[in-house]
Design a protein around this motif. Sequence first.
Motif, PDB file in Angstrom:
ATOM      1  N   GLU A 175       0.829  -1.204   0.000  1.00 51.06           N
ATOM      2  CA  GLU A 175       0.000   0.000   0.000  1.00 51.06           C
ATOM      3  C   GLU A 175       0.870   1.263   0.000  1.00 51.06           C
ATOM      4  N   LEU A 176       2.030   1.184   0.661  1.00 51.58           N
ATOM      5  CA  LEU A 176       2.935   2.328   0.763  1.00 51.58           C
ATOM      6  C   LEU A 176       3.953   2.378  -0.377  1.00 51.58           C
ATOM      7  N   GLY A 177       3.969   1.359  -1.234  1.00 47.25           N
ATOM      8  CA  GLY A 177       4.953   1.305  -2.305  1.00 47.25           C
ATOM      9  C   GLY A 177       6.301   0.778  -1.867  1.00 47.25           C
ATOM     10  N   VAL A 178       6.345   0.077  -0.736  1.00 48.76           N
ATOM     11  CA  VAL A 178       7.588  -0.484  -0.207  1.00 48.76           C
ATOM     12  C   VAL A 178       7.748  -1.923  -0.710  1.00 48.76           C
ATOM     13  N   ILE A 179       8.942  -2.265  -1.200  1.00 48.25           N
ATOM     14  CA  ILE A 179       9.213  -3.595  -1.724  1.00 48.25           C
ATOM     15  C   ILE A 179       9.418  -4.576  -0.569  1.00 48.25           C
ATOM     16  N   THR A 180       8.841  -5.777  -0.673  1.00 43.64           N
ATOM     17  CA  THR A 180       8.915  -6.802   0.361  1.00 43.64           C
ATOM     18  C   THR A 180       9.542  -8.078  -0.194  1.00 43.64           C
ATOM     19  N   PRO A 181       9.821  -9.060   0.641  1.00 45.44           N
ATOM     20  CA  PRO A 181      10.336 -10.340   0.140  1.00 45.44           C
ATOM     21  C   PRO A 181       9.377 -11.089  -0.769  1.00 45.44           C
ATOM     22  N   GLU A 182       8.116 -10.673  -0.826  1.00 37.16           N
ATOM     23  CA  GLU A 182       7.137 -11.346  -1.688  1.00 37.16           C
ATOM     24  C   GLU A 182       7.022 -10.726  -3.069  1.00 37.16           C
TER      25      GLU A 182
END
Length: 302
Positions: A100-107
């Motif tokens: 939602e915040l545009g932050v990249i995750t391990p997924e």
Amino acid sequence: MESTDGRGQLLAISDLHVGYPENRALVERMRPTSEEDWLLVAGDVAETVADIRRTLEVLAGRFRKVIWAPGNHELWTPQKDTVTLRGVERYEHLVALCRELGVITPEDPYPVWEGPGGPVVVAPLFLLYDYSFLPQGCTTKEQGLEYAHGTGIVCTDEYLLHPDPYPSREAWCRARVAETERRLEEIPADLATVLVNHYPLDRHPTSILRYPEFAMWCGTRLTADWHRRFRVACMVYGHLHIPRTTQHEGVRFEEVSVGYPREWRPRPGPPGRLRLILPLEVQADDRGAAPEVGRGRGGARR
């Protein structure tokens, strides 16, 4: 895979622990050096979902891209948090929040840094630990935990980090390692990587811990060769609260944690500085410690 346009810096930080007012003040002062900077956040932003959201939203508003790997504190289910999700459901809730915040995750698909020092694939990881970093003289998890309880050095994870629906934290760890290994093997062989994980991929950084038994909650032997297998230019981690640079089998390991105020106050230099990952301009000294940071000592609550 998203790319940069050839400018900027790849920066890193971890263990912000913004539940402490002094650490929140450090985050307020964190700024990029240019509009093209990326920021790697290697876990332990906070313990409540509201604090995690607030902090990542601030950072995402300042940096071109923020890449997050979860720490153990994000996965806790503390009584003070209004979000009572546990285990996998809590992690998936945080992944949705980051998206939602545009932050990249391990997924998410791994982005490619094509700025100075690139191109490299930046891979945020979520691996946990499996109690395989046992204390000397122990051969099983049960023996290790008995020894740790005897010394009084027991990670709070034992009470607040739930593995649901997995039967144990080590089972969750092994599932995460298997899935992550599959994805890393798909990276083109001509690309180097920067791997970002809350825990070090190899046990060697834990040799400096004041309480060696705490190493049980610091990673897994299953990843001990990943820095070689996956062409790692730099392994970025936190968790130990001992910010430093080491070289292991020719690979640079960077611990980028802030830690608790009682830990960073005695260190020389201003606290909360972002660590430069790429381009590499400062080499580690002969002892393996970055010249610009102090060598703190590990504690027991991480």
